[in-house]
Design an enzyme around this catalytic site. Sequence first.
Site: not given
Ligand SMILES: Cc1cc2nc3c(=O)[nH]c(=O)nc-3n(C[C@H](O)[C@H](O)[C@H](O)COP(=O)(O)OP(=O)(O)OC[C@H]3O[C@@H](n4cnc5c(N)ncnc54)[C@H](O)[C@@H]3O)c2cc1C
Length: 390
Positions: A125, A128, A131, A242, A268, A340, A363
């Site tokens: 889903l 780059p 999210g 999920g 400890r 530690g 998620e």
């Molecule tokens: C180890 C790992 C495994 C993952 N596995 C999967 C997977 O299997 N499949 C998949 O599809 N994805 C996966 N992800 C992606 C994950 O679901 C996303 O990273 C997550 O949804 C957040 O999106 P982003 O990183 O683009 O952050 P962003 O959406 O850019 O958010 C950045 C910040 O802005 C805040 N923010 C964004 N929008 C709003 C809003 N409307 N109001 C307030 N705050 C907001 C967020 O809360 C966050 O603090 C994975 C990520 C990691 C790190």
Amino acid sequence: MDLDLSDEQRLIQETAREFVDREVVPRARDNDRAARFDLELVGRIGGMGYLGAPVAEEYGGRSLDYVSYGLIVEQIGRGDSSARTVVSVQTSLVCGSIERWGSEEQKQRWLPRLCSGDALGCFGLTEPDTGSDAAALRTRAERTDGGWRISGQKMFISLGNHAEVALVFAQTDPSEKHRGIACFLVPTDSAGFTSQEIHGKLGLRASDTASLALDGVEVPDDALLGSVGEGFKIAMTALDSGRYSVAAGCVGICDGCVEASVAYAKDRRQFGVPIASFQLVQEMIAEMVVKRDAARLLVRRAGILKDQGAPNTVETSIAKLYATEAAVDCANLAIQVHGGSGYVDDYPVERYLRDARVTTLYEGTSQIQKLIIGREATGIDAMTPLRAGS
Ligand SMILES: Cc1cc2nc3c(=O)[nH]c(=O)nc-3n(C[C@H](O)[C@H](O)[C@H](O)COP(=O)(O)OP(=O)(O)OC[C@H]3O[C@@H](n4cnc5c(N)ncnc54)[C@H](O)[C@@H]3O)c2cc1C
């Protein structure tokens, strides 16, 4: 609401606890150190029927209720969140979506092998540039004669380097916005499909995380899961399951923190007595116990609602928000109790903290869960303030 477990659920819990102590815990530190995705362990987890526990038996699952699924995931989360991630992705995001939205042919083709662990699946889903705002995804699916051509990139995809099938969410018509999104079952050996490992993660080092590139990947019509326009709904439904799974895993982390901290504090000695005798140490342990129990009850409530077939999106978000933040807090406190020693991996607590940290991100971040809960409480959608105000 009856929060008691049945005899069968207790047996499932006990069996999972023994399995995790025997198979998962002993490997966790070495797999973390080596950043090794342990396929042999995945095979054993599959052998226990833990990769498709709620899936119907006719498709290779165990037809278990959601409360039982949560109990299994809690135990695996106590042992190793990297292994728990495999269970959550494979069961909730991949198998659950295929079982709910797939055609009979798609279910027969994929579910038995996914449930047994013979094949892995991934859930594509995130991209780059998208999210939290998943509806804005840019991967495109265009019609061809008898099928679709898919192009785009996916980011942070768990199991993406080992999966045989990827659920790929793609836009079929940008003018339709989220109503144009479709979900495809894409075999990862398709021409134009490549994956690359993402290195350097803070935690979940023994979990596989990939970026995916789809360069004109051609799939037939029967690769479509559900119908065109149902993709966004499929993604949100999958996340309802999920998030439950992630929350249950976090209860396991909290429990692991309590167990490790109690054992360490009784052993400890400082100032001539076990550190468990100090009120300030007991305060930290009490805080962990309260958070663990509260998280467990919220997860149980969400599981019971799922088993009743009742609406549970908000209750699942509440459980996910609370349990993931609780896991981070408990792991941080557990390190404090260990002094530690908590800072090195002779004890599991520093890994608990590194592994717990991602659970408030993936998620749906904690902020997104709060927006879901706030929307329910107020009736006002604060998720897209500009769009809502325009
Ligand atoms: C180890 C790992 C495994 C993952 N596995 C999967 C997977 O299997 N499949 C998949 O599809 N994805 C996966 N992800 C992606 C994950 O679901 C996303 O990273 C997550 O949804 C957040 O999106 P982003 O990183 O683009 O952050 P962003 O959406 O850019 O958010 C950045 C910040 O802005 C805040 N923010 C964004 N929008 C709003 C809003 N409307 N109001 C307030 N705050 C907001 C967020 O809360 C966050 O603090 C994975 C990520 C990691 C790190």
